[in-house]
Scaffold this motif. Structure first.
Motif, mmCIF file in Angstrom:
data_model
loop_
_atom_site.group_PDB
_atom_site.id
_atom_site.type_symbol
_atom_site.label_atom_id
_atom_site.label_comp_id
_atom_site.label_asym_id
_atom_site.label_seq_id
_atom_site.Cartn_x
_atom_site.Cartn_y
_atom_site.Cartn_z
ATOM 1 N N SER A 90 -104.745 -28.458 7.783
ATOM 2 C CA SER A 90 -104.397 -29.559 6.886
ATOM 3 C C SER A 90 -105.412 -30.692 6.996
ATOM 4 N N ASP A 91 -106.007 -30.879 8.168
ATOM 5 C CA ASP A 91 -107.028 -31.910 8.328
ATOM 6 C C ASP A 91 -108.284 -31.562 7.541
ATOM 7 N N VAL A 92 -108.636 -30.288 7.504
ATOM 8 C CA VAL A 92 -109.842 -29.871 6.799
ATOM 9 C C VAL A 92 -109.708 -30.111 5.306
ATOM 10 N N TYR A 93 -108.590 -29.755 4.711
ATOM 11 C CA TYR A 93 -108.508 -29.868 3.262
ATOM 12 C C TYR A 93 -108.486 -31.313 2.789
ATOM 13 N N LYS A 94 -108.236 -32.244 3.674
ATOM 14 C CA LYS A 94 -108.213 -33.652 3.297
ATOM 15 C C LYS A 94 -109.611 -34.266 3.275
ATOM 16 N N ARG A 95 -110.605 -33.534 3.746
ATOM 17 C CA ARG A 95 -111.972 -34.048 3.785
ATOM 18 C C ARG A 95 -112.786 -33.511 2.618
ATOM 19 N N GLN A 96 -113.838 -34.211 2.279
ATOM 20 C CA GLN A 96 -114.776 -33.754 1.262
ATOM 21 C C GLN A 96 -115.583 -32.592 1.828
ATOM 22 N N ALA A 97 -115.899 -31.603 1.003
ATOM 23 C CA ALA A 97 -116.650 -30.437 1.476
ATOM 24 C C ALA A 97 -117.979 -30.849 2.093
ATOM 25 N N LYS A 98 -118.638 -31.864 1.545
ATOM 26 C CA LYS A 98 -119.942 -32.278 2.069
ATOM 27 C C LYS A 98 -119.853 -32.837 3.485
ATOM 28 N N PHE B 175 -113.472 -17.538 6.419
ATOM 29 C CA PHE B 175 -113.058 -17.534 5.020
ATOM 30 C C PHE B 175 -112.827 -18.960 4.557
ATOM 31 N N ILE B 176 -113.146 -19.184 3.306
ATOM 32 C CA ILE B 176 -112.835 -20.456 2.668
ATOM 33 C C ILE B 176 -111.886 -20.124 1.525
ATOM 34 N N LEU B 177 -110.717 -20.732 1.550
ATOM 35 C CA LEU B 177 -109.698 -20.504 0.528
ATOM 36 C C LEU B 177 -109.620 -21.728 -0.363
ATOM 37 N N ASN B 178 -109.439 -21.496 -1.648
ATOM 38 C CA ASN B 178 -109.244 -22.638 -2.526
ATOM 39 C C ASN B 178 -108.462 -22.268 -3.764
ATOM 40 N N ARG B 179 -107.844 -23.269 -4.302
ATOM 41 C CA ARG B 179 -107.186 -23.194 -5.589
ATOM 42 C C ARG B 179 -108.244 -23.698 -6.546
ATOM 43 N N ALA B 180 -108.884 -22.793 -7.217
ATOM 44 C CA ALA B 180 -110.129 -23.086 -7.913
ATOM 45 C C ALA B 180 -109.917 -23.851 -9.216
ATOM 46 N N VAL B 181 -110.053 -25.144 -9.132
ATOM 47 C CA VAL B 181 -110.000 -25.981 -10.332
ATOM 48 C C VAL B 181 -111.411 -26.375 -10.747
ATOM 49 N N SER B 182 -112.388 -25.723 -10.144
ATOM 50 C CA SER B 182 -113.791 -25.983 -10.420
ATOM 51 C C SER B 182 -114.453 -24.665 -10.799
ATOM 52 N N SER B 183 -115.661 -24.752 -11.328
ATOM 53 C CA SER B 183 -116.380 -23.526 -11.675
ATOM 54 C C SER B 183 -116.750 -22.772 -10.404
ATOM 55 N N THR B 184 -116.914 -21.482 -10.524
ATOM 56 C CA THR B 184 -117.289 -20.662 -9.378
ATOM 57 C C THR B 184 -118.654 -21.091 -8.848
ATOM 58 N N GLU B 185 -119.590 -21.427 -9.723
ATOM 59 C CA GLU B 185 -120.913 -21.889 -9.289
ATOM 60 C C GLU B 185 -120.788 -23.155 -8.444
ATOM 61 N N ASN B 186 -119.926 -24.079 -8.849
ATOM 62 C CA ASN B 186 -119.729 -25.313 -8.091
ATOM 63 C C ASN B 186 -119.091 -25.014 -6.734
ATOM 64 N N LEU C 256 -119.361 -22.245 -5.018
ATOM 65 C CA LEU C 256 -120.402 -21.648 -4.178
ATOM 66 C C LEU C 256 -121.331 -22.723 -3.621
ATOM 67 N N SER C 257 -121.667 -23.693 -4.440
ATOM 68 C CA SER C 257 -122.531 -24.789 -4.002
ATOM 69 C C SER C 257 -121.865 -25.610 -2.893
ATOM 70 N N LEU C 258 -120.581 -25.926 -3.066
ATOM 71 C CA LEU C 258 -119.851 -26.708 -2.072
ATOM 72 C C LEU C 258 -119.683 -25.962 -0.749
ATOM 73 N N CYS C 259 -119.622 -24.636 -0.819
ATOM 74 C CA CYS C 259 -119.375 -23.819 0.369
ATOM 75 C C CYS C 259 -120.657 -23.374 1.068
ATOM 76 N N LYS C 260 -121.802 -23.733 0.508
ATOM 77 C CA LYS C 260 -123.071 -23.307 1.094
ATOM 78 C C LYS C 260 -123.156 -23.744 2.553
ATOM 79 N N ASN C 261 -123.542 -22.809 3.403
ATOM 80 C CA ASN C 261 -123.698 -23.023 4.848
ATOM 81 C C ASN C 261 -122.389 -23.349 5.561
ATOM 82 N N LYS C 262 -121.254 -23.021 4.961
ATOM 83 C CA LYS C 262 -119.954 -23.273 5.590
ATOM 84 C C LYS C 262 -119.305 -21.982 6.094
ATOM 85 N N LEU C 263 -119.923 -20.829 5.814
ATOM 86 C CA LEU C 263 -119.377 -19.546 6.244
ATOM 87 C C LEU C 263 -120.161 -19.001 7.436
ATOM 88 N N CYS C 264 -119.426 -18.488 8.416
ATOM 89 C CA CYS C 264 -120.060 -17.833 9.565
ATOM 90 C C CYS C 264 -120.723 -16.551 9.090
#
Length: 109
Positions: free
Chosen positions: A11-19, A27-38, A40-48
């Motif tokens: 719950s602490d993670v989802y309250k922060r900005q991805a940047k 895994f990164i889970l989301n309720r995608a209200v944004s484009s898939t390209e966006n 992917l951009s937000l998740c860059k370098n966030k996956l092991c």
């Protein structure tokens, strides 16, 4: 009167900005209200890079509507149509989109 819920890492993670998130996740889970390209951009370098799961680390999205145009530049993905599992009207256009980690970044693990 409601009792406050204890804080958790999730719950602490989802309250922060991805940047602002520097950690890496399987895994990164989301309720995608944004484009898939966006997403992917937000998740860059966030996956092991190293995976310990039955499926490769990646991004899992709840999406709705027609995804053809959105996924035209994405080479590797799977879609689960939720209306094939659930009969409620809400799930009629909903899908689970799974994208295995598409990033070149490699952890030093």
């Amino acid at each position: 009167r409601s009792t406050p819920k204890p804080s958790s890492a999730a719950s602490d993670v989802y309250k922060r900005q991805a940047k602002d998130i520097l950690d890496k996740y399987d895994f990164i889970l989301n309720r995608a209200v944004s484009s898939t390209e966006n997403i992917l951009s937000l998740c860059k370098n966030k996956l092991c890079f190293k995976s310990f799961n039955k499926i490769e680390n990646g991004i899992i999205c709840l999406k709705g509507g027609d995804l053809k145009r959105e996924l035209i530049n994405i080479k590797d993905f799977d879609i689960i149509k939720l209306n094939e599992i659930f009969s409620e009207p809400f799930f009629e256009t909903k899908k689970i989109l799974y994208i295995p980690s598409p990033y070149i970044h490699r952890d030093n693990v």
